[in-house]
Structures are given as structure tokens and as C-alpha cells.
Motif scaffolding. Structure first.
Motif, short mmCIF file in Angstrom:
data_model
loop_
_atom_site.label_atom_id
_atom_site.label_comp_id
_atom_site.label_asym_id
_atom_site.label_seq_id
_atom_site.Cartn_x
_atom_site.Cartn_y
_atom_site.Cartn_z
N THR A 1 0.83 -1.21 0.00
CA THR A 1 0.00 0.00 0.00
C THR A 1 0.86 1.25 0.00
OG1 THR A 1 -1.72 -1.21 1.23
CG2 THR A 1 -1.88 1.19 1.18
N VAL A 2 1.92 1.23 0.81
CA VAL A 2 2.84 2.37 0.84
C VAL A 2 3.50 2.54 -0.53
CG1 VAL A 2 4.97 3.24 1.86
CG2 VAL A 2 3.23 2.19 3.33
N PRO B 1 1.16 7.06 4.25
CA PRO B 1 2.08 6.87 5.40
C PRO B 1 1.54 5.81 6.36
CG PRO B 1 0.79 8.85 5.73
CD PRO B 1 0.37 8.31 4.40
N LEU B 2 1.87 4.55 6.16
CA LEU B 2 1.38 3.45 7.01
C LEU B 2 2.50 2.97 7.92
CD1 LEU B 2 -0.85 3.34 4.68
CD2 LEU B 2 -1.12 0.96 5.39
N THR C 1 -3.16 11.35 7.19
CA THR C 1 -1.72 11.55 7.02
C THR C 1 -0.91 10.55 7.82
OG1 THR C 1 -1.71 13.15 8.82
CG2 THR C 1 -2.08 14.01 6.61
N THR C 2 -1.58 9.83 8.72
CA THR C 2 -0.92 8.77 9.49
C THR C 2 -1.90 7.63 9.68
OG1 THR C 2 0.43 10.38 10.69
CG2 THR C 2 0.23 8.19 11.66
N ILE C 3 -1.45 6.40 9.34
CA ILE C 3 -2.28 5.19 9.50
C ILE C 3 -1.40 4.16 10.21
CG2 ILE C 3 -3.64 3.41 8.39
CD1 ILE C 3 -3.95 5.30 6.00
N ALA C 4 -1.90 3.63 11.33
CA ALA C 4 -1.16 2.63 12.10
C ALA C 4 -1.95 1.33 12.13
CB ALA C 4 -0.89 3.12 13.51
N ASN D 1 -5.69 9.35 11.44
CA ASN D 1 -5.99 10.73 11.86
C ASN D 1 -6.74 11.48 10.76
OD1 ASN D 1 -3.94 10.98 10.02
ND2 ASN D 1 -2.76 12.50 11.19
N GLY D 2 -7.63 10.75 10.08
CA GLY D 2 -8.34 11.33 8.95
C GLY D 2 -9.53 12.17 9.35
#
Length: 478
Positions: free
Chosen positions: A359-360, A366-367, A404-407, A424-425
Motif C-alpha cells: 500500500t505504501v 504513510p502506514l 496523514t498517518t495510519i497505524a 488521523n483522517g
């Protein structure tokens, strides 16, 4: 009629109690009046008796002061004589007129007492005049004349005064006793009348009331027994109704569980069929189309290396080779998305890591991936389900949330496997009671359905503008 009986008894009770209260108050008034009169009578008897003593004291003091010129402290005895005379005259006036100033009361003398005071008055006046004359003679600086005549007059009237005062005291006492006797007779009549009233009330009011109350009590007891019996019957019917309701509820729950089980089996079979179909398509793409594209790529490479080609034809051959390579990569990506071989070969941890990496690489999103699993394997259904849940959640975060950030985190927690995807969408509004979004989303429904098929629990926390967190707990038993 039932209302008239209590009203009638109420009126009778009020009349009876009012009569008893009237008789009681009347008796109290008579007693208080008698006590007050007795106080007056005792004062009259007491001071009438003192009049005798004071008259004797006046005669003795007068004799002593006139016959003992050498008497020591004569002035004090004169002062005492004047005081006794003043009290004797004042009390005589109070007794005679009935104006009892000492006790601030009034008393009405009887005709007999008044006649006695008129009879004794001449002696009283004689003693008083002679005593004043003696006191006047004693207070003269130079005594002139003699006081023997006044002394003789005092002693001449004193004995008569004493006898007549005795009769007045006796009369006062007799009249007081007569008042007490009369009061006693009145109280006896009042007591007898009160007893008669109570007897009449008992016969015509209380006895019928007791009978009526007894009948009412028996009726209440019978009504209570009937009510108790009806209550037992109702309780029995209620218990039977509860038992029937419980059986009906059990049957309904069993039917509902059966329907859910059938639906779960149907859905599981459907998903399993989809996974099998994806596996077959992935294999066909990899083994069939992939091999043909690989052969086509080799042919394009041989064409591009041939001689006698114009520069234009050579460039077209190179473009064809690149296009075929891109097509091969796309086919491999589609095949991997349909059923990644690493999932079957190495398990869910490496499959999720490969999913994050691809995916990245493909989207630039940004995973971050974290896990505390040690390459352990689980039931194939659990591994495929977790992979699909993560795949759907990552797709939603990348495509719709603009995060912008996916964990992505997967770890063991006691006996559960926990998958947590956080971004953080944009976020969205969610019903906290039902854990359902206010805007229908097919992707979240798929997540919930897959979690339910794995007997797991899913929690979705999202706030508009602050991102989304999806937590999936899947029970796993070794």
C-alpha cells in the motif's frame, strides 16, 4: 344506607362525648370554685381567730406599759402596741366588709355573720378608743391625768369581745363546712348523672357500635379470605403465564439463534465461496495469464534485440516490452489482492506487513505496522478474516479519510487476537449505543459482519476531524 350508619354513629359519639366533656368541665369548675372559696374561708377563720389573740395582746401590752414605769425599752413596746392595734383594726374591717385586701379577694358575709359583727362592733370600738387613749397618754412628754379609766374600759369590753368573736369564728367554720357538704352533694349528683349518661351511652351507642364493628370485622375477615384465595388463584395463573412466557421466549430465542446460526452458516459459506473463488482466480491469473504475459514479454524482448529493425520499430518493441512488464506487475498485484500467497504460506503477520508495504509502495500513504506475534499460525478462517478486515479498513482510510498517518497493529492479548487500525483522517459521526454510523457505509458493515462470523467483537471510535480507531477482538484457543 352504608354511609348513613357511620354518620349516625358519628353524631351519637359526638353528642355522648360532648355531654361527658360538659359534665367533666362543670365538675372542674365547681371544684375550682370550691377550692377558691375554701381558701377564702380558711383565711376568714384564721384571721377571725387571730382577732381574739390580738385583742388579748392589746390588753396585756396596755396593762404592762401603764403599770410598769421602770420597764426597759418602753418605746419599742409602744411601737409594737401601735402595730398590733393597727393590724387588729384593719383585719376587723376586712372581716366585717368582706373586702379581703391581704389576699386581693372579696367575700360575702352571711346575714348571721353581719348581725354578729354589728353586735360586736360596740365592744370593738370601745377597746379601740381606749387603746388609742392609752397610747396617746404614753407618748405625752409630761403625762397628765390617769389611764386607769381606759384600762378598766379595755378589760371590761375584752371578755365580751372574746366570747362574741368565738361565736363569729364558730359561725365561719360552720358555714365553710356547710359549703363543703353542699359541694360534696353536688359532686355526688354529678357523678351519679355522669354514670347514668355513660350507662345510657354504653347501652344505646357503644354496644350497638361494638355489634356493628363485630359484623364489619367478620365481613372484612371473609373478604380477606376471599381476596387471599383469589390472590392465590391469580398467583397460580401468573406463574403458569410466566412459565408459558418463559417457554415461548425460549422457543423464540432458540428459533432466533437457529436463524442466526443458519444465517451465519450461509454467510460463512458465501464468504468461503468468495475466498475459494478468489483463490481460484488468483491461481489462474498467476499460473495462466501470468505465464502467457511472461512469454509475451520474452517475445517482445527478442523482437527488440533483433537486427534489421528501423529505429521506430525498435522503439515500439521497447514500449511493448515495458507495457507487458507493467501488465505483469498489475496482474500480480490483482492476484495478490485476491489471495496473497504469503497468507497461506507464512501467516497473517507477514501477510499484513506485505499489505502495508504494498500500500505504501503503490499509493504513497504513510502506514506503520506493529506486531508482537512470533510468526505463529492460526485457524485459516481467522487469518483470512483478519486480513480482509485490515484490507478493508486500510482501503477506507486511504481512499475516504484522507489520513496523514495510519497505524496497523496486531497482537495477542490474553486469549484474544487484537487487530487495531488507527488513522488521523476526517472521521465521522457514530452512534455510541449501537456502534453504527449515522451515514450508511458498506465497508464498515463488512467489517462488522466478518467480525461476527469469527465470534469476535468490534469497536469503532470516531470523531469528526479527529480520526478513527477500529479495534477487533477475535477469541483464539490453541
Amino acid at each position: 344506607m352504608p354511609l348513613r350508619v357511620p354518620k349516625r354513629f358519628t353524631r351519637l359519639y359526638i353528642m355522648a362525648l360532648s355531654l361527658v366533656a360538659f359534665l367533666t368541665i362543670l365538675g372542674q369548675l365547681l371544684v375550682q370554685n370550691s377550692l377558691e372559696g375554701s381558701l377564702h374561708d380558711s383565711w376568714l377563720v384564721n384571721y377571725a381567730g387571730r382577732q381574739r389573740f390580738q385583742s388579748q395582746l392589746i390588753a396585756k401590752c396596755a396593762l404592762l406599759l401603764t403599770q410598769r414605769p421602770d420597764l426597759a425599752d418602753k418605746a419599742t413596746h409602744v411601737t409594737e402596741l401601735k402595730k398590733v392595734l393597727r393590724d387588729w383594726e384593719d383585719h376587723h374591717d376586712q372581716l366585717k366588709t368582706g373586702n379581703l385586701r391581704d389576699i386581693k379577694a372579696t367575700s360575702v358575709n352571711s346575714d348571721t355573720v353581719r348581725a354578729m359583727f354589728e353586735d360586736i362592733d360596740v365592744h370593738f370600738q370601745a377597746i379601740a378608743r381606749s387603746t388609742h387613749a392609752v397610747i396617746g397618754w404614753l407618748e405625752q412628754p409630761v403625762r397628765e391625768g390617769t389611764v386607769d379609766v381606759h384600762l378598766k374600759n379595755i378589760f371590761a369590753h375584752e371578755l365580751v369581745f372574746l366570747r362574741k368573736m368565738d361565736r363569729i369564728v364558730f359561725q365561719y367554720d360552720q358555714e365553710a363546712k356547710a359549703k363543703v357538704t353542699t359541694l360534696r352533694r353536688i359532686e355526688l349528683w354529678l357523678m351519679a348523672f355522669t354514670l347514668c349518661v355513660l350507662l345510657v351511652e354504653g347501652l344505646f351507642i357503644f354496644r350497638p357500635a361494638v355489634v356493628k364493628l363485630s359484623e364489619t370485622l367478620h365481613q372484612l375477615i371473609e373478604a380477606r379470605e376471599k381476596t387471599h384465595q383469589a390472590n392465590q388463584e391469580l398467583q397460580k395463573a401468573y406463574q403458569e403465564l410466566r412459565a408459558t412466557q418463559a417457554k415461548l421466549l425460549e422457543v423464540t430465542q432458540h428459533r432466533h439463534r437457529q436463524e442466526l446460526k443458519e444465517q451465519k452458516i450461509h454467510t460463512s459459506a458465501l464468504l468461503q465461496g468468495q475466498e475459494e473463488e478468489r483463490r481460484r482466480l488468483s491461481k489462474e491469473l498467476h499460473d495462466g495469464v501470468g505465464q502467457m504475459l511472461t512469454g509475451l514479454k520474452l517475445m517482445a524482448e527478442s523482437f527488440s534485440n533483433g537486427t534489421g529493425w528501423s529505429e521506430k520499430d525498435r522503439q515500439q518493441a521497447i514500449n511493448l516490452r515495458q507495457l507487458v512488464g507493467q501488465t505483469i506487475q498489475e496482474v500480480r498485484g490483482i492476484s495478490n489482492n485476491l489471495m496473497p500467497t504469503v497468507l497461506n504460506d507464512f501467516g497473517v503477520k507477514l501477510a499484513l506487513k506485505q499489505l502495508v508495504d504494498s500500500t505504501v509502495r503503490n499509493t504513497g500513504a504513510p502506514l506503520v505496522f506493529e506486531s508482537n506475534l512470533n510468526d505463529e499460525r492460526f485457524d485459516p478462517r481467522i487469518e483470512i478474516g483478519l486480513y480482509r478486515i485490515a484490507q478493508e479498513a486500510i482501503h477506507n482510510a486511504v481512499k475516504h479519510a484522507q489520513a496523514t498517518t495510519i497505524a496497523v497493529r496486531i497482537f495477542r492479548q490474553e486469549k484474544d487476537i487484537v487487530l487495531k487500525i488507527t488513522d488521523n483522517g476526517k472521521g465521522f459521526r457514530i452512534n455510541k449505543k449501537t456502534q453504527s454510523t449515522l451515514v450508511p457505509t458498506h465497508g464498515l458493515t463488512n467489517l462488522q459482519e466478518r467480525t461476527r462470523l469469527l465470534d469476535g467483537k468490534i469497536k469503532i471510535h470516531s470523531t469528526v476531524g479527529q480520526g478513527t480507531e477500529i479495534i477487533v477482538n477475535i477469541p483464539q484457543h490453541n
